[in-house]
Motif scaffolding. Structure first.
Motif, PDB file in Angstrom:
ATOM      1  N   GLY A  34      40.968 134.164  29.754  1.00 24.02           N
ATOM      2  CA  GLY A  34      40.929 133.197  28.654  1.00 24.02           C
ATOM      3  C   GLY A  34      39.560 132.557  28.511  1.00 24.02           C
ATOM      4  N   GLN A  35      38.938 132.222  29.631  1.00 24.21           N
ATOM      5  CA  GLN A  35      37.598 131.644  29.598  1.00 24.21           C
ATOM      6  C   GLN A  35      36.579 132.660  29.071  1.00 24.21           C
ATOM      7  OE1 GLN A  35      37.560 130.477  33.741  1.00 24.21           O
ATOM      8  NE2 GLN A  35      37.668 128.297  33.174  1.00 24.21           N
ATOM      9  N   MET A  36      36.758 133.914  29.433  1.00 24.77           N
ATOM     10  CA  MET A  36      35.860 134.963  28.936  1.00 24.77           C
ATOM     11  C   MET A  36      35.972 135.091  27.422  1.00 24.77           C
ATOM     12  SD  MET A  36      35.917 138.333  27.679  1.00 24.77           S
ATOM     13  CE  MET A  36      37.369 139.141  28.305  1.00 24.77           C
ATOM     14  N   ALA A  37      37.205 135.070  26.895  1.00 21.38           N
ATOM     15  CA  ALA A  37      37.395 135.164  25.449  1.00 21.38           C
ATOM     16  C   ALA A  37      36.731 133.980  24.746  1.00 21.38           C
ATOM     17  CB  ALA A  37      38.883 135.241  25.113  1.00 21.38           C
ATOM     18  N   TRP A  38      36.831 132.802  25.323  1.00 20.95           N
ATOM     19  CA  TRP A  38      36.165 131.615  24.769  1.00 20.95           C
ATOM     20  C   TRP A  38      34.643 131.780  24.839  1.00 20.95           C
ATOM     21  CZ3 TRP A  38      32.806 128.199  27.148  1.00 20.95           C
ATOM     22  CH2 TRP A  38      32.510 127.028  26.437  1.00 20.95           C
TER      23      TRP A  38
END
Length: 147
Positions: A34-38
Motif C-alpha cells: 500500500g505504501q509503495m502504491a502511494w
C-alpha cells in the motif's frame, strides 16, 4: 528503454499492477504494498500537472544521476528516497492502488502532449524521457513486490 507513453509499456505496467494484492510481499526495502502504491503516485502527479516551476534543479543530481532515470540499466535495490516520498504511516492498498492505476492511465493519455515543463529536481526531459522515467520507476517497484 520501455516507456509508459507507449501502448505496449502502458499495457504491461497495468497488467503487472493487477497482479498485486494486499498479500504481496516485498523482496527488499521497508514499504508495504500500500505504501509503495502511494509512493509511486507522486512522480506521475508531477508529470501530469506539468506546471512551470522556478527551480533550476540540482546540478550535481542532473550531472551524475539524471541519465540513470531513463536508461536501460536497472536501479539497484534500496536506493534512497526523497523525504516527501517516504510513506511514514500505513496506506490502504485498495484505495492507493486504484488511484495509482488512474494516474498511470492519465499519464498515458498525455502521450500526444508536446510541451513538458522541467522536473523540479532533475531539470528538462524530453517527452520520451518522461515516459521512460515513469516506466522505470514503476518497473522498479513492481519488481520490489515480485511482479
Amino acid at each position: 528503454m520501455k516507456s509508459l507513453l507507449t501502448a505496449d509499456g502502458h499495457k504491461e505496467i497495468v497488467a503487472r499492477m493487477s497482479q498485486l494484492s494486499e498479500a504481496s510481499e516485498r523482496k527488499w526495502g521497508k514499504m508495504t504494498v500500500g505504501q509503495m502504491a502511494w509512493h509511486c503516485q507522486y512522480p506521475l502527479k508531477l508529470a501530469i500537472k506539468n506546471k512551470e516551476n522556478s527551480s533550476k534543479g540540482n546540478w550535481f543530481i542532473k550531472t551524475f544521476f539524471k541519465k540513470s532515470l531513463y536508461n536501460d540499466k536497472p536501479w539497484r535495490k534500496n536506493l534512497p528516497t526523497a523525504p516527501q516520498l517516504k510513506a511514514r504511516e500505513p496506506k490502504d492498498f485498495k484505495s492507493e492502488s486504484e488511484l495509482l492505476k488512474t494516474l498511470v492511465d492519465d499519464f498515458y493519455a498525455l502521450r500526444d502532449r508536446d510541451h513538458w515543463y522541467p522536473h523540479p529536481t532533475f531539470g528538462t526531459f524530453t517527452k520520451e524521457q518522461w515516459g521512460q522515467l515513469q516506466y522505470k520507476h514503476l518497473d522498479h517497484h513492481l519488481k520490489q513486490f515480485g511482479v
